[in-house]
Design a protein around this motif. Sequence first.
Motif, PDB file in Angstrom:
ATOM      1  N   UNK A  64       0.836  -1.187   0.000  1.00  0.00           N
ATOM      2  CA  UNK A  64       0.000   0.000   0.000  1.00  0.00           C
ATOM      3  C   UNK A  64       0.878   1.246   0.000  1.00  0.00           C
ATOM      4  N   UNK A  65       0.333   2.316  -0.529  1.00  0.00           N
ATOM      5  CA  UNK A  65       1.080   3.571  -0.528  1.00  0.00           C
ATOM      6  C   UNK A  65       1.170   4.126   0.888  1.00  0.00           C
ATOM      7  N   UNK A  66       2.241   4.844   1.144  1.00  0.00           N
ATOM      8  CA  UNK A  66       2.449   5.447   2.442  1.00  0.00           C
ATOM      9  C   UNK A  66       1.453   6.585   2.641  1.00  0.00           C
ATOM     10  N   UNK A  67       0.884   6.669   3.831  1.00  0.00           N
ATOM     11  CA  UNK A  67      -0.111   7.694   4.118  1.00  0.00           C
ATOM     12  C   UNK A  67       0.565   9.051   4.217  1.00  0.00           C
ATOM     13  N   UNK A  68      -0.064  10.053   3.609  1.00  0.00           N
ATOM     14  CA  UNK A  68       0.495  11.404   3.643  1.00  0.00           C
ATOM     15  C   UNK A  68       0.400  11.966   5.057  1.00  0.00           C
ATOM     16  N   UNK A  69       1.399  12.761   5.421  1.00  0.00           N
ATOM     17  CA  UNK A  69       1.385  13.388   6.721  1.00  0.00           C
ATOM     18  C   UNK A  69       0.402  14.553   6.703  1.00  0.00           C
ATOM     19  N   UNK A  70      -0.446  14.638   7.717  1.00  0.00           N
ATOM     20  CA  UNK A  70      -1.475  15.668   7.769  1.00  0.00           C
ATOM     21  C   UNK A  70      -0.845  17.009   8.120  1.00  0.00           C
ATOM     22  N   UNK A  71      -1.257  18.049   7.395  1.00  0.00           N
ATOM     23  CA  UNK A  71      -0.761  19.394   7.652  1.00  0.00           C
ATOM     24  C   UNK A  71      -1.848  20.135   8.432  1.00  0.00           C
ATOM     25  N   UNK A  72      -1.515  20.581   9.632  1.00  0.00           N
ATOM     26  CA  UNK A  72      -2.476  21.281  10.467  1.00  0.00           C
ATOM     27  C   UNK A  72      -2.456  22.769  10.140  1.00  0.00           C
ATOM     28  N   UNK A  73      -3.646  23.384  10.110  1.00  0.00           N
ATOM     29  CA  UNK A  73      -3.742  24.800   9.749  1.00  0.00           C
ATOM     30  C   UNK A  73      -3.581  25.709  10.954  1.00  0.00           C
ATOM     31  N   UNK A  74      -3.977  25.232  12.132  1.00  0.00           N
ATOM     32  CA  UNK A  74      -3.840  26.050  13.334  1.00  0.00           C
ATOM     33  C   UNK A  74      -2.800  25.424  14.253  1.00  0.00           C
ATOM     34  N   UNK A  75      -2.109  26.228  15.035  1.00  0.00           N
ATOM     35  CA  UNK A  75      -1.101  25.662  15.944  1.00  0.00           C
ATOM     36  C   UNK A  75      -1.756  24.895  17.088  1.00  0.00           C
ATOM     37  N   UNK A  76      -0.986  23.989  17.691  1.00  0.00           N
ATOM     38  CA  UNK A  76      -1.485  23.182  18.797  1.00  0.00           C
ATOM     39  C   UNK A  76      -1.733  24.063  20.018  1.00  0.00           C
ATOM     40  N   UNK A  77      -2.739  23.669  20.820  1.00  0.00           N
ATOM     41  CA  UNK A  77      -2.978  24.360  22.078  1.00  0.00           C
ATOM     42  C   UNK A  77      -1.952  23.884  23.097  1.00  0.00           C
ATOM     43  N   UNK A  78      -1.478  24.808  23.905  1.00  0.00           N
ATOM     44  CA  UNK A  78      -0.546  24.423  24.960  1.00  0.00           C
ATOM     45  C   UNK A  78      -1.327  23.821  26.118  1.00  0.00           C
ATOM     46  N   UNK A  79      -0.791  22.774  26.693  1.00  0.00           N
ATOM     47  CA  UNK A  79      -1.442  22.105  27.815  1.00  0.00           C
ATOM     48  C   UNK A  79      -1.382  23.010  29.038  1.00  0.00           C
ATOM     49  N   UNK A  80      -2.467  22.991  29.827  1.00  0.00           N
ATOM     50  CA  UNK A  80      -2.537  23.814  31.034  1.00  0.00           C
ATOM     51  C   UNK A  80      -1.578  23.262  32.081  1.00  0.00           C
ATOM     52  N   UNK A  81      -0.763  24.127  32.637  1.00  0.00           N
ATOM     53  CA  UNK A  81       0.146  23.719  33.707  1.00  0.00           C
ATOM     54  C   UNK A  81      -0.392  24.239  35.030  1.00  0.00           C
TER      55      UNK A  81
END
Length: 138
Positions: A64-81
């Motif tokens: 099978x073909x290798x799955x394309x890496x998903x490109x995210x449009x918004x940056x990740x949220x930082x986890x609450x510390x």
Amino acid sequence: VRSLESLQCYEFSEEARVEEVMEQSNCDNLQWGGRALRPELTLADYGIMSECTLEALLALEGGKRKKKKKVYTTPKKKAHKKKKVKLAVLNIYKVDKSEKVTRTKRICEKCGAGTFMAKHFNRHYCGTCHATQLFSQA
């Protein structure tokens, strides 16, 4: 010839071509000594003598073909510390001049002693049992 299922014995002369061995053993590829055997050469070209074991391999279909890496449009949220507050107990209890200890926070009625309610701008909230009391009711 050893395949996945069994070990089969065939008699061939040293001048026999690899293609003839492949036809008789019904396999797609043959290996001997870790090398793939080419069908146009003879057994003597590879130095294969009597009582040698050849490995029969089946042809593999394409993967099978290798799955394309998903490109995210918004940056990740930082986890609450969680903020570490030094001497946090001083916010819960107050000591008077006469050395009398009083509680500054409200105790939850459902949970009992030892569980304090958080004070928000319009309500008290218990984090354990999720009880909410508005200031008009309190």
